[in-house]
Design an enzyme around this catalytic site. Structure first.
Site, mmCIF file in Angstrom:
data_model
loop_
_atom_site.group_PDB
_atom_site.id
_atom_site.type_symbol
_atom_site.label_atom_id
_atom_site.label_comp_id
_atom_site.label_asym_id
_atom_site.label_seq_id
_atom_site.Cartn_x
_atom_site.Cartn_y
_atom_site.Cartn_z
ATOM 1 N N TYR A 150 0.837 -1.211 0.000
ATOM 2 C CA TYR A 150 0.000 0.000 0.000
ATOM 3 C C TYR A 150 0.872 1.262 0.000
ATOM 4 C CZ TYR A 150 -3.300 3.346 2.203
ATOM 5 O OH TYR A 150 -4.081 4.433 2.513
ATOM 6 N N ASP A 235 -1.709 -5.450 9.599
ATOM 7 C CA ASP A 235 -2.792 -4.573 9.200
ATOM 8 C C ASP A 235 -3.907 -5.462 8.664
ATOM 9 O OD1 ASP A 235 -4.464 -3.046 7.468
ATOM 10 O OD2 ASP A 235 -2.959 -1.465 7.419
ATOM 11 N N ILE A 237 -7.160 -4.537 8.036
ATOM 12 C CA ILE A 237 -8.321 -3.669 7.796
ATOM 13 C C ILE A 237 -9.272 -4.206 6.729
ATOM 14 C CG2 ILE A 237 -7.028 -1.614 8.526
ATOM 15 C CD1 ILE A 237 -7.018 -0.682 5.630
ATOM 16 N N LYS A 275 -12.864 0.200 5.463
ATOM 17 C CA LYS A 275 -13.004 -0.736 4.342
ATOM 18 C C LYS A 275 -14.139 -1.726 4.567
ATOM 19 C CE LYS A 275 -9.351 1.244 2.724
ATOM 20 N NZ LYS A 275 -9.495 2.268 1.679
#
Lengths: 481, 481
Positions: A150, A235, A237, A275
């Site tokens: 990302y 992470d 998410i 998200k």
């Protein structure tokens, strides 16, 4: 002498130094200048660069309509306005933390347990990443990160903390899985360069790949962290977006199954509702750490990015509604699966291959056959054509630090079905024209000519568009120093 | 090796390193363990350490009841839910920025103009201070700050940025006004120590003094900044609480009146709604800079502390209602004036003098005659008695870096009138008893004996309670290095 000079002004103005790389920035500008609208601007740019989830917002809207007491702005809930607006404990509303912990469990199939006392708030995952970096590392220290990754981690994790991100190279021939050999190589390389590695940072499910990490790879990372006494930041998410098998395995599950696998002090999870629920405007980021000192320190740092109590109050009610969240997650996955299938099938119809994926709001697709040069520059040239002519703002792999040219991320959940169909039609037309041109020229390398014909003249003037990394400190102070 | 050791754990556990100093922390603990309640706990600790504004929240509650369309959670406003929850432009909702700019103008008597394009969001004033520090200074650089000052600047401005705060000494014989001599002395002292001064940080109206800065002093600061080419950061978060003359002068007014007085690139304002409206839970912080590069850079940094769009939407409507905000500010000032008069009159009745003030949610009162020793230690001992026996959590001047012992800040707007009266009764009783004890002992120094009698035994074991400054970096990483 303390006043920013022209150099800094221009660096800020061109977007350098703020964590978004150039191709990202340019693509969004193209969209902003000419956004697609089915009626008012049917030839505009379709935004496929935004990992946004719009598929289930109306289910939340329905819930709100039926549950007016959840808000402090309805006649049913306004009596709480004073207490909520005035509340400023950085621990957050107890009911909010409870509801978040419960929702995190549910998004992981109920197999992982989360303690509300370890839920720490932050300003989105953006703030969570920065907080965890501040807690765990000093300027100059490094985290290893598998590529592609990302792009905004360069802003979130690095910008103000001065922490470095060093790549663990992943390859298409391994389906971009992290191998122990590449992990060890990245660690060794850093050590050889006298860089202190403080941890590993992963996204699981992966952004941009849309894949979940298999249990064995995750265990390998956990063991590696334990052996080297470094941290593992996961992470997660996109955990609520897993729409297909294999089932998602959280690092929380790995630790629960076998607590002896790793010192829990080394494991930290970043979560967010942006998200899974599609509510990035609400700025809900979560740090969940098994390390008491990190919980305590991150909570104090959360003063910089607390969630509005108005929003805490609403979400405490909504996510506290067990039946609703069960239905919401199930329906969201059904819709994502449907969308993903429709989009990838459409791409396959013209021979575009995507990495097999089971999560996320995007596909990781290979446009290698369309590249004129199999280089990062060739990739950016193709991307420019797709933005300017095909009018689709997708994101080139190089902006995700992907080392193999030709991969692109296309988001499919930030639009309605008709818009996605329009996008597919444009891709089909583009590929067909490219095919025809190639056939006409009877070249061996099918796409060569087609691409040359379709390049806009101003491409000649394009300077290198590869992502520039930002300085870890404010661009304003760099030149002033 | 990357894992925090026992030393850090204990530092975090004791509150060191998180921006609140020890006496603050202990006083809040005393309140938390035994909070006053008029019926359930009438002998509990009254919280007077919290600069919170509860005087006008019910006016906002009324407005909300009458304006359901302002919320995305009412049937009148829910159709906007999807667009608002999903909105993620870090510029913020245009209507929100417009409404904030308008409200900032109104809070300054309509004499200053603010451009919505320069409104940058942050997570409360806390986040605003950090952002501006990140924008303007490198680790090790310094800002000058007049004493006494808001203790949490040590967290907000310094903690993660590594910026230093160096005191400009202000004295009671000048009514704590900043003098040019002390300003120059502080600047010279830093220069002599080879510390790079990047700016001056002030609160106007002052926290903890409750005074507004006179025009001439403000002009002196602005001129000094311009001459030395350093920044001036004006924290104006109490601008809407000015309840009495002289009228509040914003730095914005100084610049407007005479643009030649200073290069605008050097001037920055921090604002918030937490104090003026009493909504700290909403986390609305604002950075307003006249420097384009700072606006641009701060806006990118605002990703770490954006205001929830749910809250932006509500406030855009509420603060966009011209009649309502006019009435609200006027009524708020009336109530603050009334409260301030009642409280200071009560104190005067037992001979306690307050610095003459016209703003804020607190008084800066002198308890010098009650000190056994006119030292910082003597002040903390008196404070301990007031917390433990008088059951009032007020804040000692030393926690505000005040260099003269015996000053205390007492907040009066975070409670109802009856609670304030109870607090005044307790103070009266305490002072009367102290007076009687002093008379009985017939000592020259009237309060000596009274204080000795009232000291709890465990005071003997107290270690030094003077505020410890935090490390500019995370306490977690310091020892791990």
């Amino acid at each position: 002498m303390g006043i920013p000079g022209d150099e800094i002004l221009s660096r800020v103005a061109t977007g350098d130094g703020h964590g978004e790389n150039t191709s990202y920035f340019d693509g969004w500008k193209a969209y902003d200048n000419d956004p697609f609208h089915p009626i008012h601007n049917p030839n505009g740019v379709i935004q496929m660069g935004l990992a946004e989830n719009q598929l289930c917002l109306e289910l939340m809207q329905d819930w709100i309509t039926k549950n007016p007491q959840a808000s402090i702005c309805t006649k049913e809930g306004v009596s709480e306005f004073k207490a909520i607006a005035n509340f400023q404990d950085y621990h957050g509303l107890p009911d909010f933390r409870k509801a978040i912990a419960k929702f995190m469990e549910k998004a992981r199939g109920g197999r992982a347990r989360f303690d509300p006392e370890r839920i720490v708030m932050s300003g989105g995952a953006t703030g969570a990443q920065e907080t965890i970096a501040f807690c765990l590392a000093n300027p100059g220290d490094a985290f290893l990160i598998p590529t592609p990754y990302y792009p905004a981690f360069d802003r979130d994790f690095r910008w103000r903390t001065g922490v470095q991100l060093l790549p663990i190279r992943c390859h298409s021939h391994d389906n971009f899985k992290i191998t122990e050999a590449e992990l060890a190589a990245a660690y060794r390389k850093a050590s050889d360069s006298k860089i202190r590695v403080k941890g590993i940072l992963i996204t699981n499910p992966s952004n941009p790949l849309g894949t979940t990490m298999d249990r064995e790879t995750l265990r390998t990372l956990v063991r590696f962290a334990n052996e080297e006494r470094i941290h593992l930041v996961c992470d997660e998410i996109f955990s609520g977006t897993v729409f297909d098998g294999p089932e998602f395995v959280s690092v929380a599950e790995i630790l629960q199954e076998d607590p002896s696998i790793c010192d829990g002090d080394l494991i930290h999870i970043v979560y967010s509702l942006s998200k899974d629920l599609g509510v990035p405007g609400f700025r809900v980021g979560i740090i969940y750490s098994y390390n008491d000192a990190v919980v305590s320190c991150a909570r104090r740092m959360s003063s910089f990015g607390l969630v509005s109590t108005q929003t805490q109050r609403l979400l405490a009610s909504m996510l506290g509604d067990d039946d609703f969240t069960t239905d919401l997650l199930a329906e969201s996955r059904r819709r994502l699966l449907h969308r993903h299938r429709a989009f990838t099938a459409g791409l396959e119809g013209v021979g575009i291959r995507c990495l097999k994926s089971n999560a996320g709001l995007f596909c990781w697709m290979s446009l290698k056959p369309l590249l004129k040069d199999a280089t990062a520059e060739g990739e950016v040239k193709l991307w420019r054509v797709i933005v300017d002519e095909v009018k689709l703002n997708i994101s080139p792999g190089s902006s995700f630090h992907c080392t193999e040219p030709g991969w692109f991320r296309a988001c499919f959940a930030n639009m309605d079905e008709e818009t996605m169909e329009t996008a597919l039609r444009r891709i089909r037309t583009f590929v067909r024209r490219a095919n025809e041109a190639a056939t006409a020229a009877k070249t061996k390398k099918r796409w060569d000519t087609a691409l040359r014909l379709s390049l806009p003249r101003r491409l000649e003037e394009l300077t290198v568009l590869t992502p520039r990394l930002m300085s870890p400190r404010s661009p304003l102070v760099q030149a002033a120093t």
